[in-house]
Design a protein around this motif. Structure first.
Motif: not given
Length: 122
Positions: A97-122
């Motif tokens: 997923i990180a590789a794909r996000v970085q590829r499709i978001g390269r013009r915007d300089g997107l990067s992905v940093t994963w954090t283990r455990g827990g949940g995402i609060t929206q």
């Protein structure tokens, strides 16, 4: 169940969610497509997508059978939650997923940093 999450800051989160979902759907087509080059050689290579869907402009999921990535778009972020039954599977989802996000978001300089455990609060 092992989990990790990532927050990708972007004002085009819905667009990237759609692209990830559509790519996952194409990869599922007749079992012929896979995340290319995003797996680890020691764990069987790239993950195969079993099912991918976008249920709305803000929500989607990519299912690998032994794990999945849940996608949620807000006005300012693309939220990713990876879930897998084993550590190596979680790493495969994170890497793919990180590789794909970085590829499709390269013009915007997107990067992905994963954090283990827990949940995402929206």
């Amino acid at each position: 169940m092992r989990t990790s999450q990532a927050r990708v800051t972007t004002d085009r989160a819905s667009r990237y969610l759609a692209q990830l979902s559509e790519h996952g759907q194409k990869m599922n087509h007749r079992g012929l497509h896979r995340f290319r080059g995003h797996g680890h050689a020691d764990d069987g290579g790239p993950p195969e997508v079993r099912h991918a869907e976008r249920s709305s402009d803000t929500d989607g999921v990519i299912d690998f059978g032994w794990g999945r990535c849940v996608l949620h778009a807000t006005d300012t972020e693309l939220l990713l939650r990876a879930e897998a039954d084993e550590e190596q599977h979680l790493r495969r989802i994170e890497d793919g997923i990180a590789a794909r996000v970085q590829r499709i978001g390269r013009r915007d300089g997107l990067s992905v940093t994963w954090t283990r455990g827990g949940g995402i609060t929206q």
